[in-house]
Motif scaffolding. Structure first.
Motif, PDB file in Angstrom:
ATOM      1  N   TYR A  43       0.837  -1.218   0.000  1.00  0.00           N
ATOM      2  CA  TYR A  43       0.000   0.000   0.000  1.00  0.00           C
ATOM      3  C   TYR A  43       0.862   1.254   0.000  1.00  0.00           C
ATOM      4  O   TYR A  43       0.512   2.250  -0.639  1.00  0.00           O
ATOM      5  CB  TYR A  43      -0.993  -0.018   1.165  1.00  0.00           C
ATOM      6  CG  TYR A  43      -2.260  -0.746   0.759  1.00  0.00           C
ATOM      7  CD1 TYR A  43      -3.187  -0.157  -0.082  1.00  0.00           C
ATOM      8  CD2 TYR A  43      -2.479  -2.058   1.157  1.00  0.00           C
ATOM      9  CE1 TYR A  43      -4.318  -0.833  -0.506  1.00  0.00           C
ATOM     10  CE2 TYR A  43      -3.608  -2.747   0.735  1.00  0.00           C
ATOM     11  CZ  TYR A  43      -4.520  -2.128  -0.095  1.00  0.00           C
ATOM     12  OH  TYR A  43      -5.634  -2.805  -0.532  1.00  0.00           O
ATOM     13  N   TYR A  50      -3.834   4.889  -5.765  1.00  0.00           N
ATOM     14  CA  TYR A  50      -5.045   4.302  -5.173  1.00  0.00           C
ATOM     15  C   TYR A  50      -6.339   4.993  -5.631  1.00  0.00           C
ATOM     16  O   TYR A  50      -7.246   4.349  -6.153  1.00  0.00           O
ATOM     17  CB  TYR A  50      -4.938   4.321  -3.644  1.00  0.00           C
ATOM     18  CG  TYR A  50      -6.097   3.621  -2.975  1.00  0.00           C
ATOM     19  CD1 TYR A  50      -6.133   2.240  -2.877  1.00  0.00           C
ATOM     20  CD2 TYR A  50      -7.174   4.339  -2.467  1.00  0.00           C
ATOM     21  CE1 TYR A  50      -7.202   1.583  -2.284  1.00  0.00           C
ATOM     22  CE2 TYR A  50      -8.250   3.694  -1.876  1.00  0.00           C
ATOM     23  CZ  TYR A  50      -8.253   2.321  -1.784  1.00  0.00           C
ATOM     24  OH  TYR A  50      -9.328   1.683  -1.213  1.00  0.00           O
ATOM     25  N   ALA A  85      -8.389   1.375   8.908  1.00  0.00           N
ATOM     26  CA  ALA A  85      -7.861   1.207   7.543  1.00  0.00           C
ATOM     27  C   ALA A  85      -8.443   2.301   6.650  1.00  0.00           C
ATOM     28  O   ALA A  85      -9.033   2.031   5.604  1.00  0.00           O
ATOM     29  CB  ALA A  85      -8.145  -0.186   6.992  1.00  0.00           C
ATOM     30  N   ARG A  90     -11.032   8.035   2.664  1.00  0.00           N
ATOM     31  CA  ARG A  90     -12.342   7.964   2.000  1.00  0.00           C
ATOM     32  C   ARG A  90     -13.488   8.352   2.946  1.00  0.00           C
ATOM     33  O   ARG A  90     -14.275   9.246   2.650  1.00  0.00           O
ATOM     34  CB  ARG A  90     -12.538   6.531   1.502  1.00  0.00           C
ATOM     35  CG  ARG A  90     -13.843   6.255   0.827  1.00  0.00           C
ATOM     36  CD  ARG A  90     -13.935   4.771   0.540  1.00  0.00           C
ATOM     37  NE  ARG A  90     -14.973   4.390  -0.369  1.00  0.00           N
ATOM     38  CZ  ARG A  90     -15.138   3.137  -0.810  1.00  0.00           C
ATOM     39  NH1 ARG A  90     -14.303   2.202  -0.433  1.00  0.00           N
ATOM     40  NH2 ARG A  90     -16.113   2.836  -1.638  1.00  0.00           N
ATOM     41  N   ASP A 109      -4.665   3.957   9.994  1.00  0.00           N
ATOM     42  CA  ASP A 109      -4.140   3.069   8.942  1.00  0.00           C
ATOM     43  C   ASP A 109      -2.679   2.758   9.291  1.00  0.00           C
ATOM     44  O   ASP A 109      -2.003   3.531   9.975  1.00  0.00           O
ATOM     45  CB  ASP A 109      -4.218   3.760   7.574  1.00  0.00           C
ATOM     46  CG  ASP A 109      -4.196   2.758   6.420  1.00  0.00           C
ATOM     47  OD1 ASP A 109      -5.270   2.496   5.839  1.00  0.00           O
ATOM     48  OD2 ASP A 109      -3.108   2.238   6.097  1.00  0.00           O
ATOM     49  N   ALA A 111      -0.369   2.208   6.875  1.00  0.00           N
ATOM     50  CA  ALA A 111       0.517   2.647   5.787  1.00  0.00           C
ATOM     51  C   ALA A 111       0.687   4.163   5.800  1.00  0.00           C
ATOM     52  O   ALA A 111      -0.261   4.911   5.530  1.00  0.00           O
ATOM     53  CB  ALA A 111      -0.036   2.183   4.442  1.00  0.00           C
ATOM     54  N   ALA A 140      -4.574  -2.393  12.808  1.00  0.00           N
ATOM     55  CA  ALA A 140      -5.973  -2.568  13.211  1.00  0.00           C
ATOM     56  C   ALA A 140      -6.145  -3.553  14.359  1.00  0.00           C
ATOM     57  O   ALA A 140      -7.159  -3.525  15.055  1.00  0.00           O
ATOM     58  CB  ALA A 140      -6.779  -3.048  12.001  1.00  0.00           C
ATOM     59  N   GLU A 141      -5.150  -4.432  14.545  1.00  0.00           N
ATOM     60  CA  GLU A 141      -5.305  -5.471  15.566  1.00  0.00           C
ATOM     61  C   GLU A 141      -4.962  -4.969  16.970  1.00  0.00           C
ATOM     62  O   GLU A 141      -5.079  -5.733  17.933  1.00  0.00           O
ATOM     63  CB  GLU A 141      -4.406  -6.681  15.255  1.00  0.00           C
ATOM     64  CG  GLU A 141      -4.592  -7.277  13.877  1.00  0.00           C
ATOM     65  CD  GLU A 141      -3.923  -6.481  12.766  1.00  0.00           C
ATOM     66  OE1 GLU A 141      -4.471  -6.486  11.662  1.00  0.00           O
ATOM     67  OE2 GLU A 141      -2.881  -5.832  13.001  1.00  0.00           O
ATOM     68  N   LEU A 156     -13.812  -0.270   5.772  1.00  0.00           N
ATOM     69  CA  LEU A 156     -14.264  -0.649   4.423  1.00  0.00           C
ATOM     70  C   LEU A 156     -13.132  -1.249   3.603  1.00  0.00           C
ATOM     71  O   LEU A 156     -12.020  -0.722   3.568  1.00  0.00           O
ATOM     72  CB  LEU A 156     -14.818   0.585   3.697  1.00  0.00           C
ATOM     73  CG  LEU A 156     -15.943   1.349   4.407  1.00  0.00           C
ATOM     74  CD1 LEU A 156     -16.455   2.486   3.524  1.00  0.00           C
ATOM     75  CD2 LEU A 156     -17.080   0.434   4.807  1.00  0.00           C
ATOM     76  N   GLU A 157     -13.449  -2.328   2.923  1.00  0.00           N
ATOM     77  CA  GLU A 157     -12.526  -2.972   1.971  1.00  0.00           C
ATOM     78  C   GLU A 157     -11.167  -3.296   2.585  1.00  0.00           C
ATOM     79  O   GLU A 157     -10.134  -3.089   1.956  1.00  0.00           O
ATOM     80  CB  GLU A 157     -12.315  -2.065   0.745  1.00  0.00           C
ATOM     81  CG  GLU A 157     -13.586  -1.774  -0.026  1.00  0.00           C
ATOM     82  CD  GLU A 157     -13.295  -1.117  -1.364  1.00  0.00           C
ATOM     83  OE1 GLU A 157     -12.335  -1.498  -2.020  1.00  0.00           O
ATOM     84  OE2 GLU A 157     -14.053  -0.205  -1.727  1.00  0.00           O
TER      85      GLU A 157
HETATM   86  C1  LIG Z   1      -8.249  -1.432   0.052  1.00  0.00           C
HETATM   87  S1  LIG Z   1      -7.586  -0.238   1.168  1.00  0.00           S
HETATM   88  C2  LIG Z   1      -9.100   0.432   1.839  1.00  0.00           C
HETATM   89  C3  LIG Z   1      -8.936   1.878   2.258  1.00  0.00           C
HETATM   90  C4  LIG Z   1     -10.231   2.590   2.607  1.00  0.00           C
HETATM   91  N1  LIG Z   1     -10.914   1.956   3.729  1.00  0.00           N
HETATM   92  C5  LIG Z   1     -11.146   2.662   1.412  1.00  0.00           C
HETATM   93  O1  LIG Z   1     -12.237   2.070   1.460  1.00  0.00           O
HETATM   94  O2  LIG Z   1     -10.762   3.303   0.420  1.00  0.00           O
HETATM   95  C6  LIG Z   1      -6.964  -1.213   2.519  1.00  0.00           C
HETATM   96  C7  LIG Z   1      -6.253  -0.381   3.572  1.00  0.00           C
HETATM   97  O3  LIG Z   1      -5.957  -1.232   4.669  1.00  0.00           O
HETATM   98  C8  LIG Z   1      -4.711  -0.801   5.221  1.00  0.00           C
HETATM   99  N2  LIG Z   1      -4.199  -1.905   6.023  1.00  0.00           N
HETATM  100  C9  LIG Z   1      -3.807  -3.120   5.608  1.00  0.00           C
HETATM  101  N3  LIG Z   1      -3.452  -3.884   6.646  1.00  0.00           N
HETATM  102  C10 LIG Z   1      -3.610  -3.134   7.759  1.00  0.00           C
HETATM  103  C11 LIG Z   1      -3.443  -3.381   9.153  1.00  0.00           C
HETATM  104  N4  LIG Z   1      -3.032  -4.566   9.598  1.00  0.00           N
HETATM  105  N5  LIG Z   1      -3.743  -2.384  10.018  1.00  0.00           N
HETATM  106  C12 LIG Z   1      -4.182  -1.191   9.567  1.00  0.00           C
HETATM  107  N6  LIG Z   1      -4.373  -0.900   8.271  1.00  0.00           N
HETATM  108  C13 LIG Z   1      -4.088  -1.860   7.367  1.00  0.00           C
HETATM  109  C14 LIG Z   1      -3.890  -0.476   4.006  1.00  0.00           C
HETATM  110  O4  LIG Z   1      -2.794   0.339   4.321  1.00  0.00           O
HETATM  111  C15 LIG Z   1      -4.917   0.213   3.108  1.00  0.00           C
HETATM  112  O5  LIG Z   1      -4.921   1.601   3.317  1.00  0.00           O
END
Ligand SMILES: C[S@@+](CC[C@H](N)C(=O)[O-])C[C@H]1O[C@@H](n2cnc3c(N)ncnc32)[C@H](O)[C@@H]1O
Length: 238
Positions: A43, A50, A85, A90, A109, A111, A140-141, A156-157
């Motif tokens: 990411y 993105y 995340a 968004r 987030d 990243a 997130a954990e 989301l996502e």
């Molecule tokens: C597909 S994007 C979704 C971003 C946003 N929620 C959206 O809907 O546009 C996934 C996001 O999850 C974040 N991410 C992935 N693993 C993560 C983790 N373990 N803890 C926090 N964020 C994480 C990534 O950095 C990325 O920004």
């Protein structure tokens, strides 16, 4: 020594198989089988692309994200929303643009490059006077907030890219106030089944939410390959 035809076929099949495995590892499942650091790194390096790839539709976002979220928050004023995340911001951006939203938002987030873009976007939206959103770089954990803090949590996502969606959801429920509103997504369709060993059917996902103390679960087919799922944290007995 020349390779015979059979050897060439074996080599071609091996290269094809390797290509498919790499595509599955890095594109379809976005590094999740290679560990959290790989997901975050991917990411970080693709952050600038993105928003261009996603091309979110403002009307659809308003109808499917903002309106249900504001309905879910009704009666909770003053409120804090946590977007887990948050990516390029968004959900915080949608809420800041909404005249009916008067609360504050934390975007979390892992990243840093995604958060840098979120920060620029949110500052631009508030003419450099951004006092309603806070961005936090964290995984997130392990949400760095006390329990019962937020009126709503969105994610989301993203669940499918976490090392453990159960641990992340447990954390989201922990920081939600009793009666608070959760909005998240569940991957669906054939790609969801390519998350081998991680796929959950609708029933399994909803059972998990129930086990974590969530009630009033709703589910709607959303975008191409997701369900948008909402639920509420059960209230404690007085
Ligand atoms: C597909 S994007 C979704 C971003 C946003 N929620 C959206 O809907 O546009 C996934 C996001 O999850 C974040 N991410 C992935 N693993 C993560 C983790 N373990 N803890 C926090 N964020 C994480 C990534 O950095 C990325 O920004």
């Amino acid at each position: 020594m020349f390779l015979n035809n059979m050897n060439w076929i074996v080599i071609a099949v091996a290269i094809l198989a390797l290509g498919l495995v790499m595509y599955w590892l890095f594109v379809v499942t976005e590094g999740v089988y290679l560990g959290r650091r790989m997901v975050i790194w991917l990411y970080d390096v693709t952050a600038k692309k993105y928003d261009g790839i996603k091309q979110f539709d403002a009307g659809h976002e308003q109808q499917t994200i903002v309106e249900p979220l504001l309905n879910g928050l009704a009666g909770e004023d003053p409120y804090w929303v946590l977007d887990v995340a948050t990516g390029t911001g968004r959900v915080p951006a949608l809420l800041l643009k909404s005249p009916n939203f008067t609360g504050r938002i934390v975007g979390l987030d892992a990243a840093g490059q995604m958060l840098a873009l979120a920060s620029a976007k949110l500052n631009a939206l508030s003419n450099g006077q951004n006092k309603r959103t806070v961005l936090v770089q964290q995984v997130a954990e392990a949400l760095p907030f006390p329990e019962d803090t937020f009126s709503a949590v969105t994610c989301l996502e993203a669940l499918e890219f976490f090392p453990s969606e159960v641990n992340a959801l447990r954390e989201m429920v922990r920081v939600l106030r009793p009666g608070g509103f959760l909005m998240t997504t569940r991957r669906r369709g054939y790609e969801a089944r390519l998350f081998i060993g991680r796929y959950r059917s609708t029933e399994e996902f909803e059972d998990l939410l129930g086990d974590l103390g969530l009630i009033e679960v709703t589910r709607n087919h959303w975008q191409v390959n997701y369900d948008l799922v909402t639920a509420r944290k059960v209230k404690r007995d007085p």
